[in-house]
Design a protein around this motif. Sequence first.
Motif, PDB file in Angstrom:
ATOM      1  N   UNK A 171      36.719  57.205  42.841  1.00 36.37           N
ATOM      2  CA  UNK A 171      35.955  55.965  42.982  1.00 36.37           C
ATOM      3  C   UNK A 171      36.860  54.867  43.546  1.00 36.37           C
ATOM      4  N   UNK A 172      36.365  54.171  44.541  1.00 36.07           N
ATOM      5  CA  UNK A 172      37.150  53.068  45.105  1.00 36.07           C
ATOM      6  C   UNK A 172      36.487  51.708  44.911  1.00 36.07           C
ATOM      7  N   UNK A 173      35.170  51.714  44.651  1.00 36.30           N
ATOM      8  CA  UNK A 173      34.580  50.415  44.343  1.00 36.30           C
ATOM      9  C   UNK A 173      33.471  50.545  43.315  1.00 36.30           C
ATOM     10  N   UNK A 174      33.328  49.475  42.554  1.00 31.33           N
ATOM     11  CA  UNK A 174      32.407  49.434  41.423  1.00 31.33           C
ATOM     12  C   UNK A 174      31.681  48.095  41.472  1.00 31.33           C
ATOM     13  N   UNK A 175      30.368  48.148  41.549  1.00 33.87           N
ATOM     14  CA  UNK A 175      29.570  46.922  41.601  1.00 33.87           C
ATOM     15  C   UNK A 175      28.479  46.955  40.547  1.00 33.87           C
ATOM     16  N   UNK A 176      28.666  46.236  39.448  1.00 33.77           N
ATOM     17  CA  UNK A 176      27.601  46.174  38.447  1.00 33.77           C
ATOM     18  C   UNK A 176      26.555  45.165  38.901  1.00 33.77           C
ATOM     19  N   UNK A 177      25.288  45.501  38.705  1.00 32.10           N
ATOM     20  CA  UNK A 177      24.234  44.589  39.164  1.00 32.10           C
ATOM     21  C   UNK A 177      22.936  44.887  38.425  1.00 32.10           C
TER      22      UNK A 177
END
Lengths: 62, 62
Positions: free
Chosen positions: A21-27
């Motif tokens: 995993x290189x990016x994590x965006x909680x939304x």
Amino acid sequence: MCESSAFVLKNNELYKVMENVVSVDPHEGKVYLTDLLGDQKIVDGVIKEIRLMDHKIILTEE
Amino acid sequence: MCESSAFVLKNNELYKVMENVVSVDPHEGKVYLTDLLGDQKIVDGVIKEIRLMDHKIILTEE
């Protein structure tokens, strides 16, 4: 490299949902994960904790 | 090493709040940051996004 694996914590156990995993965006109750190859996965839940030295991103489904 | 820097996004600008972050724990409107030396900082806000390849943890105060 600094990619991590993402896990979901459920019933006190960690289930791996994605590697590299290189990016994590909680939304809004979802967490959007993107890996090294650009693949994306969407998990219902929130970020519980991130341990960069352990390369672990831990999500929960609460 | 995989530590990152934590930033707060405010008025479209990133303000660095901590370097060498190794763990991130969001909890009830606060984000608990811990650095390599074990120092801790608590930021009012939530995780907006995490870019592991850029070594950036971006928080917002919403």
